[in-house]
Design an enzyme around this catalytic site. Sequence first.
Site, mmCIF file in Angstrom:
data_model
loop_
_atom_site.group_PDB
_atom_site.id
_atom_site.type_symbol
_atom_site.label_atom_id
_atom_site.label_comp_id
_atom_site.label_asym_id
_atom_site.label_seq_id
_atom_site.Cartn_x
_atom_site.Cartn_y
_atom_site.Cartn_z
ATOM 1 N N SER A 19 0.884 -1.144 -0.018
ATOM 2 C CA SER A 19 0.074 0.086 -0.084
ATOM 3 C C SER A 19 0.817 1.276 0.057
ATOM 4 O O SER A 19 2.089 1.266 -0.008
ATOM 5 C CB SER A 19 -0.689 0.198 1.324
ATOM 6 O OG SER A 19 -0.118 0.250 2.501
ATOM 7 N N LYS A 20 0.177 2.388 -0.091
ATOM 8 C CA LYS A 20 1.027 3.662 -0.072
ATOM 9 C C LYS A 20 1.564 3.840 1.222
ATOM 10 O O LYS A 20 2.701 4.480 1.280
ATOM 11 C CB LYS A 20 -0.045 4.714 -0.701
ATOM 12 C CG LYS A 20 0.702 6.223 -0.528
ATOM 13 C CD LYS A 20 -0.324 7.169 -0.782
ATOM 14 C CE LYS A 20 0.273 8.504 -1.118
ATOM 15 N NZ LYS A 20 1.108 9.034 0.521
#
Length: 509
Positions: A265-266
């Site tokens: 994920s970011k």
Amino acid sequence: MSERRVRVRFAPSPTGPLHIGGVRTALFNYLFAKKHGGDFLLRIEDTDQGRYVPGAEDYIQEALEWCGMKVDEGPKQGGPFAPYRQSERKELYRQYADQLLASGNAYYAFDSPEELDQARATAEEKGETFTYNAMSRCRMKNSLSLSEDDCNILLASSIHYAIRFKMPDNLDVTEVDLIRGSVTFNTSSLDDKVLFKSDGMPTYHLANVVDDHLMEISHVIRGEEWLPSMPLHVLLYRAFGWEDTMPRFTHLPLILKPVGKGKLSKRDGDKMGFPVFPLLWKDPETGDTSRGYREDGFFPDAFINMLALLGWNPGTEQEIFSMKELCEAFSLERVGHSGARFDPEKTKWYNHQYFIKKSDQELGELLLPFLKEKGITAEPAMATKVCGMVKERCNFVSEIWDQSYFLFEAPTTYDEKIVVKRWKDDVPSIMNEIAVFFETVEQWNAPEIKEPFSELVTAKGWNFGIVMNSLRLCLVGGSFGPDIFEICDLIGQAETISRIKKAIAAIKG
């Protein structure tokens, strides 16, 4: 492989920047198409207008171009099945929804959001989970539970409705996934998905199947998260009578975070200091920016090479592939079943391999804008030489400056630890003699400097290590840098002598 022409599509939603998981999905589609001489389509699935983000579609197009994936048919390129934006195709979806209604494979549902919330709350009170399916649909407000007259009255009013798929009860749906093999789902665990909304827009499921059929898509290669949707899509193909031309399905494994469980994920990138998007993204609402591989200095071919081997194994020890080689070697059979763990350091390693393969001249051309930003004007020939001297120690063009700044700027400070260790009482006089000697050198290049310099040190009986380390301190301000005579050659005779004299005056041993 059938004789049917291979046609694949990458079909992102323009709801934000393109995650590298999406880029890898696009890449595997692209490689598969090119391996089999087929077509790579880009289709923008923008039916969810509430989540549409301005600029996201342009970002997707630019990211694919940067990665070197040439789109054969798409919104910009056009093609025989245009338009390639679902929002521009919405008029045609209604007729297919009506076809499902007429065949009894779909029905109208008039339940309001409040009524659905109440149904969920009632189920929770009983310790159950509400599912809109064969067990519950007749208790809800829809065309299966209402009379025809009541249904027509509601349709004629302004009440919002949805068209839901009528999922068969307790039916095993089996389909072959080209990575996982035969996969079976029982419809008892599936809900009656919404296919069409009263605002005139289809949901993903209806638009996806209709467009794949109309665009003659032969293979659907998408992320693992869409595997639970496969039985619904198979049943839709059957309901439309399109089973004979149904595409083959492939669901790619997830890209996993570097440590721990779950997909990348970011937040993982922010926490560990690496980008998860191909290009820099600026949120149009908040103005927040997210790093991109391009702006971080990665070469597109290195980025693509890394992504290709993130879940795919060529079956050999080879790790460096050009796009052409990837197209030739790629096969879905060698895509792994389980998730692929992302390794930020391996990503840098790939960039280093492409970095050192580039010519000194090419790197020099890339370095010049960095120098200009720092107010330094350098000749292309010097930039080329600098890159040749330091590129083995760099992963990115930006790192060349870190390894070579002393070649463009004289030191203003000197490493105190080196001063204490190397700058002995006799060093200033030795450096003075070396400055005088350098003034006599007629041919100023590394070989012409090195040989007589070595003879001078030997003749004087100086400690070679002390002399070399002290000279390096004068020229670069520390104990780092490439070959000392290469440094002298590059900065020039006058600058070399000037730096020695400046150091003698500045350093207090």
